[in-house]
Design a protein around this motif. Structure first.
Motif, PDB file in Angstrom:
ATOM      1  N   THR A   1      39.905  27.464  37.763  1.00 45.31           N
ATOM      2  CA  THR A   1      39.959  27.071  39.327  1.00 45.31           C
ATOM      3  C   THR A   1      38.448  26.805  39.863  1.00 45.31           C
ATOM      4  OG1 THR A   1      41.453  29.043  39.552  1.00 45.31           O
ATOM      5  CG2 THR A   1      40.666  28.243  41.429  1.00 45.31           C
ATOM      6  N   SER A   2      38.335  25.907  40.499  1.00 48.99           N
ATOM      7  CA  SER A   2      36.787  25.655  41.191  1.00 48.99           C
ATOM      8  C   SER A   2      36.634  26.853  41.904  1.00 48.99           C
ATOM      9  CB  SER A   2      37.051  24.195  41.818  1.00 48.99           C
ATOM     10  OG  SER A   2      36.344  24.366  43.254  1.00 48.99           O
ATOM     11  N   GLY A   3      35.298  27.398  41.507  1.00 54.67           N
ATOM     12  CA  GLY A   3      34.701  28.483  42.147  1.00 54.67           C
ATOM     13  C   GLY A   3      34.923  29.673  41.583  1.00 54.67           C
ATOM     14  N   ALA A   4      35.892  29.840  40.466  1.00 56.61           N
ATOM     15  CA  ALA A   4      35.914  30.975  40.003  1.00 56.61           C
ATOM     16  C   ALA A   4      34.997  31.460  38.860  1.00 56.61           C
ATOM     17  CB  ALA A   4      37.593  31.006  39.265  1.00 56.61           C
ATOM     18  N   ILE A   5      34.388  32.384  38.900  1.00 57.73           N
ATOM     19  CA  ILE A   5      33.608  33.087  37.913  1.00 57.73           C
ATOM     20  C   ILE A   5      33.881  33.633  36.582  1.00 57.73           C
ATOM     21  CG2 ILE A   5      31.314  34.335  37.454  1.00 57.73           C
ATOM     22  CD1 ILE A   5      30.512  33.636  40.390  1.00 57.73           C
ATOM     23  N   GLU A   6      34.810  34.564  37.047  1.00 56.73           N
ATOM     24  CA  GLU A   6      35.319  35.389  35.948  1.00 56.73           C
ATOM     25  C   GLU A   6      36.621  36.020  36.412  1.00 56.73           C
ATOM     26  OE1 GLU A   6      32.785  38.731  34.890  1.00 56.73           O
ATOM     27  OE2 GLU A   6      33.860  39.074  33.023  1.00 56.73           O
ATOM     28  N   SER A   7      37.684  36.277  35.521  1.00 56.79           N
ATOM     29  CA  SER A   7      38.631  37.081  36.162  1.00 56.79           C
ATOM     30  C   SER A   7      39.299  37.989  35.105  1.00 56.79           C
ATOM     31  CB  SER A   7      39.750  35.996  36.349  1.00 56.79           C
ATOM     32  OG  SER A   7      40.146  35.328  35.228  1.00 56.79           O
ATOM     33  N   ALA A   8      40.085  38.846  35.519  1.00 55.80           N
ATOM     34  CA  ALA A   8      40.945  39.813  34.643  1.00 55.80           C
ATOM     35  C   ALA A   8      42.187  40.081  35.165  1.00 55.80           C
ATOM     36  CB  ALA A   8      40.188  41.321  34.544  1.00 55.80           C
ATOM     37  N   VAL A   9      43.408  40.007  34.289  1.00 57.32           N
ATOM     38  CA  VAL A   9      44.638  40.364  34.599  1.00 57.32           C
ATOM     39  C   VAL A   9      45.193  41.214  33.816  1.00 57.32           C
ATOM     40  CG1 VAL A   9      44.970  37.807  35.055  1.00 57.32           C
ATOM     41  CG2 VAL A   9      45.834  38.699  32.859  1.00 57.32           C
ATOM     42  N   VAL A  10      46.018  42.057  34.608  1.00 54.97           N
ATOM     43  CA  VAL A  10      46.740  43.259  33.951  1.00 54.97           C
ATOM     44  C   VAL A  10      48.183  42.982  34.625  1.00 54.97           C
ATOM     45  CG1 VAL A  10      44.614  44.747  33.915  1.00 54.97           C
ATOM     46  CG2 VAL A  10      45.905  44.752  35.803  1.00 54.97           C
ATOM     47  N   SER A  11      49.036  44.116  33.909  1.00 54.06           N
ATOM     48  CA  SER A  11      50.546  44.194  34.607  1.00 54.06           C
ATOM     49  C   SER A  11      50.650  45.379  35.338  1.00 54.06           C
ATOM     50  CB  SER A  11      51.347  44.187  33.317  1.00 54.06           C
ATOM     51  OG  SER A  11      51.122  45.459  32.423  1.00 54.06           O
ATOM     52  N   TYR A  12      51.614  45.120  36.187  1.00 59.42           N
ATOM     53  CA  TYR A  12      52.073  46.485  36.868  1.00 59.42           C
ATOM     54  C   TYR A  12      53.636  46.543  36.783  1.00 59.42           C
ATOM     55  CZ  TYR A  12      52.932  43.218  40.746  1.00 59.42           C
ATOM     56  OH  TYR A  12      53.515  42.396  41.385  1.00 59.42           O
TER      57      TYR A  12
END
Ligand code: WTA
Length: 638
Positions: free
Chosen positions: A524-535
């Motif tokens: 994504t333009s502008g995204a630096i870092e991400s983390a995904v988890v479930s719920y």
């Protein structure tokens, strides 16, 4: 088939025999199939060796067993019943004779494109009989099929085509799912635009939509097959020759190509189908999965056809034109065994009982479930409302890597307990280990689910990267195959699968690696870092919660627009099926001083646990947890 088990006592005896003399046990089962040349050994190697090989020395072709062997007595019987997306359109059926002829003809057509034994062919197709024909035609001529679910994006498709170095891609102009049409050929065009390996694209005409056929690579299916003979002898394959590659997600890196082979996969798919579903000649069996996943490979195509069964194939979705569609099809074709996923059950349950009660389901004998843990409420609804308390539920636990069902009831023969997969099939030896690798021998226990003995349809390798296969499955606990799942065993020894213990998320029964989704988000333009988890998610089983850090260029934009941008990045990178349900923009992720993200904390935040985070003193910035909680609360109340 001689391996068909008819009582619980026979099951117990078979399981014992499989442990006392495994080679003799598997030899008997394998001998029920037609071999062009007999195998000289049952199994070589063990989990500590570089390779385990089954039925070496044997020559075989899975399609000779799935098709030719039924021709003398059953050529006129129905192999495939196909129900189209639109209920106004007519059903198509293919007898074994017809399926054989069309498979041979398409096999010859593939040969005319230069496809030879060992070449890879990618299938990106909707659920029509042509998909089954294309799968079987590849196997017939010794080509390796790799079916890619037709909901994956061009990028995901391209990754798989290139990894497999496919020479041909088979697709359709468009797919039909409910009220929507899905552009398939256009996606293949985008995926192959810069490909050096793909020489031809075969296009099945379904909707007749205009598609780009100018390039000399593209050819319509009907033009290609015209004039080809319906005689195509099955290619003699070594037992360990590749049958297919199926890409699946793991906890790290890109999806990996799980490899299955002609001999062992055939033996286990045929044997497990017959016993789990207690299929009887003349029964109509329906598995609602898509052939793009392992369930469709083993239990729409190969397992049923190896048993001469009638397998129903459905093009559409459970809620089109309304929530009674599954049950209407069951009544129309007098379905005897019905096999679906907990997600489908939960979503249909939400539509109430009326759509079920409207249809006559008295033909049903066995109900199956697969792909994710089934909660007790959904289990009860399936049992009471769909099965009228008459039909056993087989909760089948297995994986792409196992090739076939590993833990499950066998029709009504086995004890049944809500939300429990139950006992292993004969030949399968599950164990629970503690994190140090010690076996937990007592019942009433919980641990890491491993398999202690090889079985014929076990994963052979991850395509092009055998080390990855060894590291993922065989090195974590030497002498064992590690499943990645946690499980409980009750007082009676029945297994209950709890779910993944690694960074794999199971959304509506589909596997995604957190790393895979994060790398799509990071585009994504502008995204630096991400983390995904479930719920926990009421319908999908697990939902995806994404935490995303943006740079200064993006933070001025409205959140809704930014969320849309993140969603689009995932749709581009993987497909709609992997879209996060919640996207939370954050300024920091909870990291330890060594830079590792503490996912445990993110999971708690996503699960709505906002108080007890345990020890967070190792965090670089413990204060970020409060901010995460505040942001999550805002999302969850919206
Ligand atoms: C999960 C699908 C609970 C499990 C055939 C496994 C299940 C992963 C069940 C494999 C079940 C599959 N109960 N969980 N009956 N069946 N799973 O490779 O976490 O798409 O590891 O194969 O699905 O998913 P895959």
């Amino acid at each position: 088939m001689s391996f068909h088990i008819r009582s619980f006592e026979a099951y117990q005896a078979a399981w014992k025999k499989s442990q006392d003399s495994p080679d003799a046990f598997w030899r008997d089962i394998a001998d029920s199939f037609d071999w062009m040349e007999p195998f000289s050994s049952v199994k070589t190697g063990d989990f500590n060796a570089d390779h385990v090989r089954w039925f070496e020395g044997g020559k075989v072709n899975i399609t000779a067993n799935a098709l030719d062997r039924h021709l003398p007595n059953r050529a006129q019987e129905t192999a495939i019943i196909w129900e189209p997306n639109d209920p106004q359109e007519s059903t198509r059926t293919l007898t074994y004779g017809e399926l054989h002829a069309q498979t041979c003809q398409f096999g010859n057509a593939l040969k005319s494109l230069g496809i030879k034994k060992g070449d890879r062919v990618v299938l990106y197709m909707p659920m029509t009989p042509e998909l089954t024909i294309a799968v079987l035609a590849c196997a017939r001529i010794g080509a390796v099929h790799s079916v890619v679910f037709a909901g994956f994006s061009a990028q995901a498709l391209s990754d798989r085509i290139e990894d497999a170095q496919a020479k041909v891609v088979i697709t359709a102009d468009e797919g039909r799912r409910g009220a929507k049409t899905i552009p398939l050929k256009a996606t293949v065009d985008a995926a192959t635009a810069h490909s050096n390996c793909v020489k031809s694209v075969v296009v099945q005409k379904i909707t007749g939509a205009a598609c780009h056929m100018e390039s000399e690579k593209s050819v319509y299916w009907h033009d290609l097959v015209a004039g080809h003979s319906t005689v195509c002898p099955p290619e003699p394959m070594d037992s360990e020759d590749l049958l297919f590659i199926l890409y699946t997600s793991g906890s790290t890196g890109k999806p990996k190509g799980v490899v299955h082979v002609h001999g062992g996969y055939m033996v286990y798919a045929g044997y497990s189908f017959s016993n789990v579903f207690q299929y009887q000649p003349g029964d109509v069996y329906w598995c609602t999965a898509d052939v793009g996943w392992i369930t469709g490979h083993s239990y729409i195509i190969y397992g049923p056809l190896l048993n001469g069964a009638t397998s129903l194939m459905f093009e559409g979705i459970p809620t089109y034109p309304d929530a009674g569609r599954f049950w209407e099809i069951c009544a129309k074709h007098q379905v005897n065994q019905f096999y679906t996923a907990p997600t489908a059950i939960r979503s249909l349950m939400a539509s109430g009982t009326e759509p079920v009660l409207r249809h006559d389901l008295s033909s049903l004998k066995v109900l199956g479930t697969v792909g994710e843990p089934i909660n007790e409420e959904a289990w009860q609804w399936y049992h009471d409302t769909v099965g009228k308390k008459r039909c056993p539920i087989v909760d089948t636990w297995w994986q792409t890597e196992t090739g076939g069902i590993m833990i499950s009831g066998l029709g009504s023969l086995s004890p049944m307990k809500p939300a429990h997969a139950g006992y292993p099939l004969p030949g399968i030896h599950p164990v629970l280990l503690d994190p140090s690798g010690q076996e937990i021998t007592e019942n009433n226990a919980e641990g890491l689910l491993c398999i202690a003995q090889p079985w014929p349809s076990m994963i052979r390798t991850t395509y092009g990267d055998h080390e990855r296969c060894r590291n993922t499955y065989f090195r974590p606990f030497p002498g064992h195959y590690f499943t990645g799942d946690g499980a409980k065993r009750d007082e009676q020894g029945l297994y209950r699968i709890i779910g993944r213990v690694d960074d794999v998320i199971n959304v509506s029964g589909h596997r995604f690696g957190t790393a895979e989704i994060e790398s799509a988000i990071n585009e994504t333009s502008g995204a630096i870092e991400s983390a995904v988890v479930s719920y926990p998610h009421d319908i999908k089983g697990q939902g995806i919660h994404a935490f995303v850090i943006l740079d200064a260029t993006a933070t001025d934009m409205p959140a809704i627009q930014l969320q849309e941008a993140v969603r689009n990045a995932v749709i581009r990178g993987i497909g709609k099926i992997a879209c996060p349900d919640r996207i939370q923009f954050v300024t920091a992720l909870p990291k330890t001083r060594s830079g590792k993200i503490m996912r445990r904390i993110l999971r708690k935040v996503a699960e709505g646990e906002h108080e007890s985070f345990g020890d967070i003193s190792t965090l670089l910035d413990p204060g970020c947890v409060d901010l995460l909680v505040r942001g999550a609360k805002q999302l969850q109340t919206r």
